[in-house]
Design an enzyme around this catalytic site. Structure first.
Site, PDB file in Angstrom:
ATOM      1  N   TYR A 154      45.621  37.836  52.809  1.00  0.00           N
ATOM      2  CA  TYR A 154      44.282  37.987  52.225  1.00  0.00           C
ATOM      3  C   TYR A 154      43.623  36.630  52.025  1.00  0.00           C
ATOM      4  O   TYR A 154      42.465  36.419  52.407  1.00  0.00           O
ATOM      5  CB  TYR A 154      44.372  38.732  50.877  1.00  0.00           C
ATOM      6  N   LYS A 158      40.128  35.230  53.810  1.00  0.00           N
ATOM      7  CA  LYS A 158      38.932  34.860  53.035  1.00  0.00           C
ATOM      8  C   LYS A 158      38.612  33.363  53.187  1.00  0.00           C
ATOM      9  O   LYS A 158      37.445  32.977  53.220  1.00  0.00           O
ATOM     10  CB  LYS A 158      39.110  35.245  51.560  1.00  0.00           C
ATOM     11  N   ILE A 187      36.644  41.261  40.012  1.00  0.00           N
ATOM     12  CA  ILE A 187      35.581  42.182  39.606  1.00  0.00           C
ATOM     13  C   ILE A 187      36.162  43.588  39.614  1.00  0.00           C
ATOM     14  O   ILE A 187      36.847  43.989  40.565  1.00  0.00           O
ATOM     15  CB  ILE A 187      34.371  42.089  40.567  1.00  0.00           C
TER      16      ILE A 187
END
Ligand SMILES: NC(=O)c1ccc[n+]([C@@H]2O[C@H](COP(=O)([O-])OP(=O)(O)OC[C@H]3O[C@@H](n4cnc5c(N)ncnc54)[C@H](O)[C@@H]3O)[C@@H](O)[C@H]2O)c1
Length: 275
Positions: A154, A158, A187
């Site tokens: 990941y 990114k 978030i």
């Protein structure tokens, strides 16, 4: 329902717009007068938003499939006659994994989505964005810059999105197309909820995620229901990036916005007479 006109008459594509951060961004654009094409590979959330928000159209599209993406962009332009902004938000964070647990196949699939999906949508959108002197906003991640435990694939994808944003911003500056990325911290979204549920102690995971944020940003609720608001930190910078008149300030090209600086940057741009 539009309560502002900052983006009136403009057409925006939001990938992964059916839920989570993408849905929050779609709402923010609609509230500012834009027509929004919600792209998602899952039908349920996007169709519900299309019903709820006047000024949105849902198009079923898997960003890892080039044919789907081609149709997404051509259908957008056929319906609305233009394209002003693409928000490349579709992405996934796999469950925590140590390096020895990762597989080349899993890594490849994540690259296909988080990096190549962003690239493919961008590639098909660019001819139209050059005409409108529009812009691209990639949703990267703070961890692409600072790293994260048990998340090598990941973080790598990114970090690559952030790097690609910078390279593309340089290339597209000659056409007046602005390219930026936003790098959120944690978030609270359905993805986060799903990942926390996989850990041995979900409540402790959520607490840890909350502690890693500036106060209040994860917005965790014990029984989260539909319609809980996203923090403004992602929605407002997305709008801001999309609205700075071309040619925008040089500092807004290829810029990476992390959660912590997003509010300050937004205030600064407003203070400088931005949108
Ligand atoms: N939530 C966070 O804490 C956080 C932090 C930093 C970055 N991000 C990034 O923000 C983006 C959105 O995350 P989220 O938390 O809202 O996730 P989410 O899983 O809640 O929502 C993602 C949406 O993207 C859609 N999607 C997934 N694969 C797709 C594909 N191949 N084609 C089209 N649509 C697809 C999903 O169906 C879903 O509707 C992701 O790129 C994620 O990496 C999230």
């Amino acid at each position: 329902m539009a309560t502002g006109t900052r983006y009136a008459g403009k057409v925006v594509v939001v990938t992964g717009g059916g839920r989570g951060i993408g849905a929050g961004i779609a709402r923010a654009f609609v509230q500012n007068g834009a027509q929004v094409v919600i792209c998602d590979k899952d039908e349920s959330g996007g169709r519900a938003l299309e019903q709820e928000l006047t000024g949105t159209v849902f198009i079923l599209c898997d960003v890892t499939r080039e044919k789907d993406v081609q149709t997404l962009i051509s259908e957008t332009v056929r319906r609305f006659g233009r394209l002003d902004c693409v928000v490349n938000n579709a992405g996934y964070h796999p469950p925590p994994q140590w390096p020895e647990e990762t597989s080349a196949e899993g890594f490849r699939q994540l690259l296909e989505l988080n990096l190549l999906g962003t690239y493919t949508v961008t590639k098909f959108a660019l001819p139209h964005l050059r005409k409108s002197q529009g812009n691209i906003i990639n949703i990267s991640s703070l961890v692409g810059a600072i790293g994260q435990v048990q998340a090598v694939p990941y973080v790598a994808t990114k970090g690559a999105v952030t790097a690609m944003t910078k390279a593309l911003a340089l290339d597209e500056s000659r056409y007046g197309v602005r390219v930026n990325c936003i790098s959120p911290g944690n978030i609270w979204t359905p993805m986060w909820e799903g990942l926390a549920a996989l850990t041995p102690d979900p409540a402790a995971t959520v607490l840890q995620g909350t502690m890693n944020q500036p106060p209040g940003h994860l917005q965790w609720q014990p029984n989260p229901g539909p319609g809980r608001p996203l923090p403004p930190d992602v929605r407002q910078p997305a709008l801001l990036h999309s609205r700075i008149p071309s040619p925008g300030p040089v500092c807004c090209l290829g810029q990476r916005r992390s959660l912590e600086i997003a509010v300050a940057q937004t205030c600064l741009a407003w203070g400088l007479g931005g949108p």
